[in-house]
Design an enzyme around this catalytic site. Structure first.
Site, PDB file in Angstrom:
ATOM      1  N   TYR A  80       0.854  -1.206   0.000  1.00 11.07           N
ATOM      2  CA  TYR A  80       0.000   0.000   0.000  1.00 11.07           C
ATOM      3  C   TYR A  80       0.880   1.243   0.000  1.00 11.07           C
ATOM      4  O   TYR A  80       0.626   2.194  -0.736  1.00 11.07           O
ATOM      5  CB  TYR A  80      -0.883  -0.013   1.248  1.00 11.07           C
ATOM      6  CG  TYR A  80      -1.924   1.077   1.252  1.00 11.07           C
ATOM      7  CD1 TYR A  80      -3.195   0.859   0.740  1.00 11.07           C
ATOM      8  CD2 TYR A  80      -1.634   2.341   1.773  1.00 11.07           C
ATOM      9  CE1 TYR A  80      -4.151   1.864   0.730  1.00 11.07           C
ATOM     10  CE2 TYR A  80      -2.580   3.352   1.764  1.00 11.07           C
ATOM     11  CZ  TYR A  80      -3.835   3.108   1.242  1.00 11.07           C
ATOM     12  OH  TYR A  80      -4.778   4.099   1.238  1.00 11.07           O
ATOM     13  N   PHE A 132     -10.004  18.848 -24.821  1.00 10.54           N
ATOM     14  CA  PHE A 132     -10.420  17.448 -24.878  1.00 10.54           C
ATOM     15  C   PHE A 132     -11.671  17.324 -23.992  1.00 10.54           C
ATOM     16  O   PHE A 132     -11.833  18.093 -23.056  1.00 10.54           O
ATOM     17  CB  PHE A 132      -9.307  16.502 -24.425  1.00 10.54           C
ATOM     18  CG  PHE A 132      -9.731  15.064 -24.552  1.00 10.54           C
ATOM     19  CD1 PHE A 132      -9.925  14.512 -25.804  1.00 10.54           C
ATOM     20  CD2 PHE A 132     -10.026  14.298 -23.436  1.00 10.54           C
ATOM     21  CE1 PHE A 132     -10.398  13.212 -25.950  1.00 10.54           C
ATOM     22  CE2 PHE A 132     -10.487  12.995 -23.571  1.00 10.54           C
ATOM     23  CZ  PHE A 132     -10.675  12.454 -24.834  1.00 10.54           C
ATOM     24  N   THR A 133     -12.539  16.371 -24.315  1.00  7.96           N
ATOM     25  CA  THR A 133     -13.847  16.304 -23.633  1.00  7.96           C
ATOM     26  C   THR A 133     -13.711  16.325 -22.104  1.00  7.96           C
ATOM     27  O   THR A 133     -14.360  17.129 -21.432  1.00  7.96           O
ATOM     28  CB  THR A 133     -14.604  15.019 -24.043  1.00  7.96           C
ATOM     29  OG1 THR A 133     -13.731  13.903 -23.865  1.00  7.96           O
ATOM     30  CG2 THR A 133     -15.048  15.078 -25.495  1.00  7.96           C
ATOM     31  N   ASP A 223      -0.649  18.379 -21.690  1.00 10.55           N
ATOM     32  CA  ASP A 223      -1.317  17.081 -21.663  1.00 10.55           C
ATOM     33  C   ASP A 223      -0.518  16.144 -22.569  1.00 10.55           C
ATOM     34  O   ASP A 223      -0.546  16.270 -23.802  1.00 10.55           O
ATOM     35  CB  ASP A 223      -2.765  17.239 -22.157  1.00 10.55           C
ATOM     36  CG  ASP A 223      -3.537  15.927 -22.155  1.00 10.55           C
ATOM     37  OD1 ASP A 223      -2.897  14.855 -22.073  1.00 10.55           O
ATOM     38  OD2 ASP A 223      -4.775  15.966 -22.252  1.00 10.55           O
ATOM     39  N   LYS A 266      -2.847   5.564 -22.520  1.00 12.69           N
ATOM     40  CA  LYS A 266      -2.320   5.858 -23.853  1.00 12.69           C
ATOM     41  C   LYS A 266      -0.801   5.893 -23.788  1.00 12.69           C
ATOM     42  O   LYS A 266      -0.137   4.985 -24.247  1.00 12.69           O
ATOM     43  CB  LYS A 266      -2.880   7.190 -24.346  1.00 12.69           C
ATOM     44  CG  LYS A 266      -4.382   7.135 -24.598  1.00 12.69           C
ATOM     45  CD  LYS A 266      -4.932   8.487 -24.947  1.00 12.69           C
ATOM     46  CE  LYS A 266      -6.390   8.412 -25.313  1.00 12.69           C
ATOM     47  NZ  LYS A 266      -6.649   8.078 -26.708  1.00 12.69           N
ATOM     48  N   ARG A 389     -16.813  11.863 -32.981  1.00 16.78           N
ATOM     49  CA  ARG A 389     -16.088  12.998 -32.408  1.00 16.78           C
ATOM     50  C   ARG A 389     -16.624  14.255 -33.085  1.00 16.78           C
ATOM     51  O   ARG A 389     -15.974  14.871 -33.915  1.00 16.78           O
ATOM     52  CB  ARG A 389     -14.575  12.875 -32.615  1.00 16.78           C
ATOM     53  CG  ARG A 389     -13.935  11.721 -31.888  1.00 16.78           C
ATOM     54  CD  ARG A 389     -13.601  11.957 -30.420  1.00 16.78           C
ATOM     55  NE  ARG A 389     -14.692  11.964 -29.473  1.00 16.78           N
ATOM     56  CZ  ARG A 389     -14.530  11.759 -28.163  1.00 16.78           C
ATOM     57  NH1 ARG A 389     -13.345  11.504 -27.663  1.00 16.78           N
ATOM     58  NH2 ARG A 389     -15.549  11.823 -27.350  1.00 16.78           N
ATOM     59  N   PHE A 455     -22.154  11.792 -24.754  1.00 16.16           N
ATOM     60  CA  PHE A 455     -21.784  10.801 -25.762  1.00 16.16           C
ATOM     61  C   PHE A 455     -21.461   9.451 -25.145  1.00 16.16           C
ATOM     62  O   PHE A 455     -21.523   8.430 -25.802  1.00 16.16           O
ATOM     63  CB  PHE A 455     -20.576  11.290 -26.577  1.00 16.16           C
ATOM     64  CG  PHE A 455     -19.362  11.579 -25.731  1.00 16.16           C
ATOM     65  CD1 PHE A 455     -19.210  12.808 -25.115  1.00 16.16           C
ATOM     66  CD2 PHE A 455     -18.383  10.618 -25.545  1.00 16.16           C
ATOM     67  CE1 PHE A 455     -18.105  13.075 -24.328  1.00 16.16           C
ATOM     68  CE2 PHE A 455     -17.273  10.872 -24.758  1.00 16.16           C
ATOM     69  CZ  PHE A 455     -17.139  12.101 -24.139  1.00 16.16           C
TER      70      PHE A 455
HETATM   71  N1  F0G Z   1      -6.343  13.902 -22.529  1.00 19.02           N
HETATM   72  C1  F0G Z   1      -6.366  13.390 -23.762  1.00 19.02           C
HETATM   73  C2  F0G Z   1      -5.677  14.112 -24.869  1.00 19.02           C
HETATM   74  C3  F0G Z   1      -7.017  12.178 -24.007  1.00 19.02           C
HETATM   75  O1  F0G Z   1      -7.036  11.691 -25.242  1.00 19.02           O
HETATM   76  C4  F0G Z   1      -7.651  11.515 -22.940  1.00 19.02           C
HETATM   77  C5  F0G Z   1      -8.403  10.282 -23.160  1.00 19.02           C
HETATM   78  C6  F0G Z   1      -7.615  12.087 -21.657  1.00 19.02           C
HETATM   79  C7  F0G Z   1      -6.942  13.289 -21.493  1.00 19.02           C
HETATM   80  C8  F0G Z   1      -8.283  11.447 -20.485  1.00 19.02           C
HETATM   81  O2  F0G Z   1      -7.588  10.329 -20.101  1.00 19.02           O
HETATM   82  O3  F0G Z   1      -9.214   8.440 -20.437  1.00 19.02           O
HETATM   83  O4  F0G Z   1      -7.200   8.178 -18.968  1.00 19.02           O
HETATM   84  O5  F0G Z   1      -9.087   9.592 -18.255  1.00 19.02           O
HETATM   85  N2  F0G Z   1      -8.768   9.892 -24.282  1.00 19.02           N
HETATM   86  C9  F0G Z   1      -9.486   8.671 -24.560  1.00 19.02           C
HETATM   87  C10 F0G Z   1      -9.770   8.569 -26.045  1.00 19.02           C
HETATM   88  C11 F0G Z   1     -10.688   8.465 -23.744  1.00 19.02           C
HETATM   89  O6  F0G Z   1     -10.447   7.607 -26.409  1.00 19.02           O
HETATM   90  O7  F0G Z   1      -9.311   9.382 -26.849  1.00 19.02           O
HETATM   91  P1  F0G Z   1      -8.316   9.057 -19.415  1.00 19.02           P
END
Ligand code: F0G
Length: 482
Positions: A80, A132-133, A223, A266, A389, A455
């Site tokens: 832990y 980003f979303t 990012d 990623k 998208r 979405f």
């Molecule tokens: N920033 C970027 C540029 C991303 O592409 C993503 C995730 C995140 C932040 C958030 O990271 O999913 O680990 O919480 N992109 C995924 C996609 C969901 O399918 O493009 P996460």
């Protein structure tokens, strides 16, 4: 512009890996696919993986891991607090970016949550190349807003600019002069700009932005989730870096930023995430939040196995023979589609091939969600799952009106080193059929619309019975085949 480096005599891009473990996939008949997409509310996020032939929804958490990553997971130090695995990960990241402090978090959006809590005040503005979303949703959740300053050409579907993800530096200066330092929560650069088609940012652009932010005293946040594709593009498209080691590039990026965060689903081809900074003040404030929202400081919501795989994956993302595979396959698919006249974002970027649904379905208006409809139609026609998208991925304006997206794309993502070239050709073939029959694709409307990140789990229905017409045509043209 072509970056494909590995050609045989017959112009075949060569993978610098071999496959040693595989997963059986199935292709359901088109009639069953029609049932599955209906059950999923015409939202590809709600399909079940067992019903999908090729899952091109995302690369997030589904990249092929290397034998060394799997091997390392067996040696993870399960504890832990104070796990050796954590210290190994911290050392790799500090070495990569030359930053002093690292904080673990369970995934990219968790980092965004912590950063939004640290930096976003009500009515403040986060200025960025593009949102980003999840990053936008966290900024809005803290009462802030977002302003995008991508270069104009970044939003053109077709271009031959090598770095369409760049910030417009004069817009950055103008935004700082207009809003003032106090109103800007932070400046954000997203590597491999996701929502405009995985388009990279040049080192030169980052250098300019960093200089301006430092002069103005505004934190610059990077990012790095899509960094590995961006590193590839800096090497092959930015002449100055042709002979620079990838690790030197990552260290230079580290020297320009105040905060770096990433999704390790990623970057590092594992799962998890983390935040780096050399600013002790920010580090101490964020450190208080990690045990509250993520987990103890030496795991931050991740399993030790994930962290161990991440350490190896991060090191491997410094190897051009490993990181080139996604951009090369993206380019192959884009070129196949361009040959057939199918509209895709150019130049090909990282992450995936991005089909322009506005042109593909030019008979639909954006409030009929053409990208959502095309993604549903592609699943019907091919068993391939892409991701909308476009307007569906936007949140409605506060007055309830539709926030029409600047780009209306279907993303066909390439999980790293997962698909074969024949699968890529199959996707091109079915998309070509769909393009020839595009007039049959109709719009979608909401049946059940969540308020935030709609979405992900919103449910829709077709306007009219166009899926049936598409199935009939499929049977006419493909006979008995699936
Ligand atoms: N920033 C970027 C540029 C991303 O592409 C993503 C995730 C995140 C932040 C958030 O990271 O999913 O680990 O919480 N992109 C995924 C996609 C969901 O399918 O493009 P996460």
């Amino acid at each position: 512009m072509s970056e494909i480096k590995f050609y045989s005599g017959e112009q075949v891009p060569l993978e610098m890996h071999k496959v040693r473990m595989v997963q059986r996939v199935y292709l359901l008949p088109v009639e069953e696919r029609a049932q599955r997409i209906q059950i999923a509310g015409y939202n590809t996020f709600l399909l079940q993986n067992k019903d999908i032939f090729l899952d091109m929804l995302t690369d997030s958490g589904v990249n092929a891991m290397s034998e060394n990553q799997y091997a390392s997971m067996l040696q993870a130090d399960d504890s832990y607090a104070g796990s050796e695995t954590y210290y190994r990960l911290e050392a790799v990241l500090k070495d990569m970016f030359g930053m002093e402090y690292f904080l673990p978090a369970h995934q990219g959006r968790a980092c965004e949550h912590i950063l939004a809590r640290l930096l976003v005040k009500p009515d403040s503005v986060a200025v960025m190349n593009y949102h980003f979303t999840t990053s936008k949703a966290h900024i809005y959740a803290m009462g802030g807003t977002v302003e995008e300053i991508i270069i104009d050409e970044g939003l053109h579907i077709n271009s031959d600019l090598p770095f369409k993800g760049n910030m417009d530096i004069s817009k950055l200066e103008e935004a700082i002069a207009r809003l003032g330092k106090e109103k800007i929560s932070f400046i954000r650069i997203e590597a491999g700009t996701n929502l405009i088609g995985g388009q990279p940012v040049s080192m030169e652009n980052m250098r300019q932005a960093s200089k301006i932010c430092r002069r103005a005293g505004i934190p610059l946040v990077f990012d790095a989730s899509l960094l590995s594709d961006n590193l590839y593009f800096i090497k092959v498209r930015e002449a100055e870096y042709k002979d620079t080691d990838v690790i030197e590039i990552t260290r230079e990026i580290g020297s320009l930023m105040d905060v770096i965060y990433f999704s390790a689903r990623k970057l590092g081809a594992a799962r998890g995430g983390g935040i780096l900074t050399s600013d002790r003040g920010m580090f101490l404030q964020m450190r208080e939040m990690i045990p509250l929202y993520e987990g103890f400081l030496t795991y931050g919501g991740m399993s030790v196995r994930e962290m161990e795989a991440m350490s190896i994956g991060l090191r491997e993302s410094l190897d051009m023979d490993i990181i080139n595979q996604t951009p090369i396959f993206v380019e192959v698919l884009c070129n196949e589609l361009i040959k057939k006249g199918i509209p895709v974002v150019t130049p090909p970027g990282g992450l995936g091939c991005h089909v322009d649904a506005r042109q593909f379905c030019s008979h639909l208006s954006q409030d009929e969600y053409p990208a959502g409809a095309l993604a549903a139609a592609l699943y019907l026609a091919a068993g391939v799952r892409g991701m909308e998208r476009g307007t569906l991925s936007e949140q409605r304006n506060p007055d309830g009106t539709e926030a029409v997206s600047k780009m209306e794309l279907v993303r066909l993502a390439f999980p790293k080193r997962v698909f074969t070239l024949s699968q890529v050709k199959y996707v091109a073939d079915r998309l070509t059929w769909l393009y020839e029959n595009r007039s049959l694709i109709g719009g979608l409307e909401f049946e059940d619309e969540p308020k935030v990140l709609r979405f992900f789990f919103g449910r829709l229905k077709p306007k009219g019975n166009w899926p049936n017409a598409l199935i009939r045509k499929f049977r006419e043209d493909f006979g008995e085949s699936l």
